[in-house]
Design a protein around this motif. Structure first.
Motif, short mmCIF file in Angstrom:
data_model
loop_
_atom_site.label_atom_id
_atom_site.label_comp_id
_atom_site.label_asym_id
_atom_site.label_seq_id
_atom_site.Cartn_x
_atom_site.Cartn_y
_atom_site.Cartn_z
N MET A 1 0.76 -1.71 0.48
CA MET A 1 0.22 -0.42 0.33
C MET A 1 0.64 1.53 0.34
SD MET A 1 -3.08 0.75 -0.73
CE MET A 1 -3.51 -1.41 0.39
N GLY A 2 0.52 2.20 -0.98
CA GLY A 2 1.44 3.14 -0.86
C GLY A 2 2.77 2.97 -1.89
N LYS A 3 2.85 2.32 -2.27
CA LYS A 3 3.89 1.79 -2.97
C LYS A 3 4.04 0.90 -4.75
CE LYS A 3 6.34 -0.23 1.33
NZ LYS A 3 6.76 -0.75 1.48
N GLU A 4 5.20 1.07 -5.03
CA GLU A 4 5.14 0.89 -6.71
C GLU A 4 4.82 -0.85 -6.48
OE1 GLU A 4 6.79 1.20 -10.14
OE2 GLU A 4 6.55 3.71 -9.68
N VAL A 5 3.69 -1.77 -7.52
CA VAL A 5 4.04 -3.28 -7.51
C VAL A 5 3.41 -3.40 -8.99
CG1 VAL A 5 0.86 -2.88 -7.14
CG2 VAL A 5 2.92 -5.05 -6.43
N THR A 6 4.35 -4.48 -9.56
CA THR A 6 3.87 -6.08 -10.48
C THR A 6 2.92 -6.35 -10.35
OG1 THR A 6 5.41 -4.89 -11.68
CG2 THR A 6 4.38 -6.48 -12.85
N ILE A 7 1.32 -6.53 -10.98
CA ILE A 7 0.97 -7.76 -10.73
C ILE A 7 0.30 -7.95 -11.52
CG2 ILE A 7 -1.74 -7.80 -10.98
CD1 ILE A 7 -2.17 -5.49 -8.53
N SER A 8 0.27 -9.35 -12.26
CA SER A 8 0.11 -10.27 -13.46
C SER A 8 -1.65 -10.89 -13.38
CB SER A 8 1.16 -11.13 -14.11
OG SER A 8 1.43 -12.18 -12.72
N GLU B 1 -8.11 -9.28 -11.98
CA GLU B 1 -7.75 -10.25 -10.71
C GLU B 1 -6.68 -10.64 -11.00
OE1 GLU B 1 -9.76 -14.99 -10.28
OE2 GLU B 1 -10.21 -13.60 -11.95
N ILE B 2 -6.45 -10.66 -10.01
CA ILE B 2 -4.37 -11.34 -9.54
C ILE B 2 -4.28 -12.37 -9.16
CG2 ILE B 2 -2.20 -10.29 -7.72
CD1 ILE B 2 -4.80 -8.05 -7.36
N GLN B 3 -3.14 -12.64 -9.58
CA GLN B 3 -3.03 -14.41 -10.05
C GLN B 3 -1.20 -14.23 -9.06
OE1 GLN B 3 -4.96 -14.31 -13.79
NE2 GLN B 3 -6.20 -15.33 -12.21
N ASP B 4 -0.57 -13.09 -9.46
CA ASP B 4 0.27 -13.21 -8.99
C ASP B 4 1.08 -11.73 -8.87
OD1 ASP B 4 2.69 -13.56 -7.67
OD2 ASP B 4 4.21 -14.60 -9.04
N TYR B 5 1.59 -11.01 -7.84
CA TYR B 5 2.02 -9.97 -7.69
C TYR B 5 3.89 -9.68 -7.14
CZ TYR B 5 1.51 -10.88 -3.04
OH TYR B 5 2.05 -10.75 -1.56
N SER B 6 4.56 -9.00 -7.35
CA SER B 6 6.21 -8.92 -7.50
C SER B 6 6.36 -7.33 -7.20
CB SER B 6 7.07 -9.77 -8.26
OG SER B 6 6.50 -8.78 -9.36
N LYS B 7 7.43 -7.11 -6.38
CA LYS B 7 8.28 -6.57 -6.27
C LYS B 7 8.98 -5.86 -7.87
CE LYS B 7 10.95 -4.95 -2.91
NZ LYS B 7 11.99 -5.47 -2.27
N PRO B 8 8.66 -4.47 -8.57
CA PRO B 8 8.81 -3.30 -9.91
C PRO B 8 10.15 -3.92 -10.04
CG PRO B 8 7.26 -2.13 -8.19
CD PRO B 8 7.86 -3.31 -7.29
N ASP C 1 9.71 -3.11 -15.94
CA ASP C 1 7.94 -3.22 -15.90
C ASP C 1 6.91 -2.42 -16.44
OD1 ASP C 1 8.69 -5.92 -14.73
OD2 ASP C 1 8.01 -5.40 -12.51
N LYS C 2 7.16 -1.05 -16.15
CA LYS C 2 6.74 -0.17 -16.19
C LYS C 2 6.53 -0.08 -18.30
CE LYS C 2 6.58 3.45 -12.66
NZ LYS C 2 7.80 4.48 -12.85
#
Length: 313
Positions: free
Chosen positions: A223-230, A245-252, A256-257
């Protein structure tokens, strides 16, 4: 509160209801109510409610009567959600006042009204809920039948014939199939009213959702940070993104952008109409022509004229 389901016009057995048909009618009606509630609360209808929400979805058959002249009438009793879900505690769920004033049967009526309204391109329904509405067609045993769903004047009744399901089917087919996507942004807002999270991307705001509670519990650390969602992108009938719909997420990662963007399944015509509608203060023909410059080879003059009419509606 009491609601009525009335069936008239059967070719055979008018005024009577065979047990198997009663079972189908109650099951299909309950399925619509369930999916409609989950869509309102969680933003996606194909979610199994927990035991507390199942209790809130109770629909009781109070009476059934019929005659050859007047058809079959069922009286359904439902409690308002204000009586059944307001006190429930959810970490990521807060019912809105609008939902609290409704009942399971009211959600069924509203869902049909939304799907059958004249201009339903912006209908706020998803594919599983529309499939549930389509399944209600199985309750018809003849082409002459009419189903009436009403609650005695509080909200407008719905009148259903077999032909109405053609429009519902077309609406379902118009929703683009889900797509696998990767998006990057800042997790900066939690929409507790629907149990969804908000992701601010470079292309705009995106609603993200997880059916797996463990994902929601853990991703809030970003929350309040960047995240990459697949995950999987789900769309509205007009091709605009509904949610991911989130399957996975990680630190960017560093790239990624570059590789992520806000998903869209709009056709060239839908993109043009959407952009034009954003220009509320410049609906003139010249403004529309300037917007259409990038897509002028993809539409005909007739389509251009029709889109101009749509903007002014």
């Amino acid at each position: 509160m009491n609601y009525d389901i009335k069936i008239v016009g059967e070719d055979e057995d008018n005024g009577l209801l065979e047990f198997d048909r009663l079972n189908l009618l109650t099951k299909s009606t309950k399925d619509i109510a369930t999916k409609a509630l989950m869509f309102r609360l969680r933003g996606f209808s194909d979610i199994t409610p927990d035991k507390n929400l199942k209790k809130a979805l109770a629909m009781r058959l109070q009476s059934i009567s019929g005659s050859n002249q007047e058809g079959t009438s069922l009286t359904i009793d439902c409690a308002h959600f204000s009586e059944t879900i307001k006190g429930l505690q959810y970490e990521l769920f807060k019912p809105t006042e609008e939902i609290l004033q409704l009942t399971p049967m009211a959600l069924v009526i509203h869902s049909f009204q939304t799907a059958l309204k004249q201009d339903n391109k912006d209908a706020d329904l998803d594919k599983p809920l529309l499939k549930a509405l389509m399944s209600f067609k199985k309750n018809f045993i003849s082409d002459n039948e009419i189903f009436y769903l009403a609650n005695r004047g509080t909200i407008a009744e719905v009148q259903l014939t077999k032909d109405d399901f053609q429009k519902i089917g077309q609406l379902e087919e118009s929703i683009p199939d889900p797509q696998k996507v990767i998006i990057n942004g800042q997790l900066d807002e939690m929409k507790v009213s629907k149990g969804k999270l908000g992701l601010q991307t470079e292309q705009g705001f995106v609603n993200v959702f997880a059916n797996d509670k463990a994902i929601i519990d853990n991703i809030v650390s970003f929350m309040g940070k960047e995240v990459t969602i697949s995950g999987t992108a789900h769309f509205k009938p007009n091709g605009q993104l509904s949610f991911v719909e989130i399957q996975d997420y990680s630190k960017p990662g560093a790239r990624d952008k570059f590789f992520s963007k806000k998903p869209s399944a709009m056709t060239a015509q839908q993109q043009l109409l959407f952009q034009a509608k954003q220009q509320k203060k410049s609906n003139s023909l010249s403004a529309l022509k300037s917007i259409s410059g990038l897509l002028k080879d993809e539409i005909s003059d007739e389509q251009f004229t029709e889109m101009l009419k749509d903007i002014h509606r």
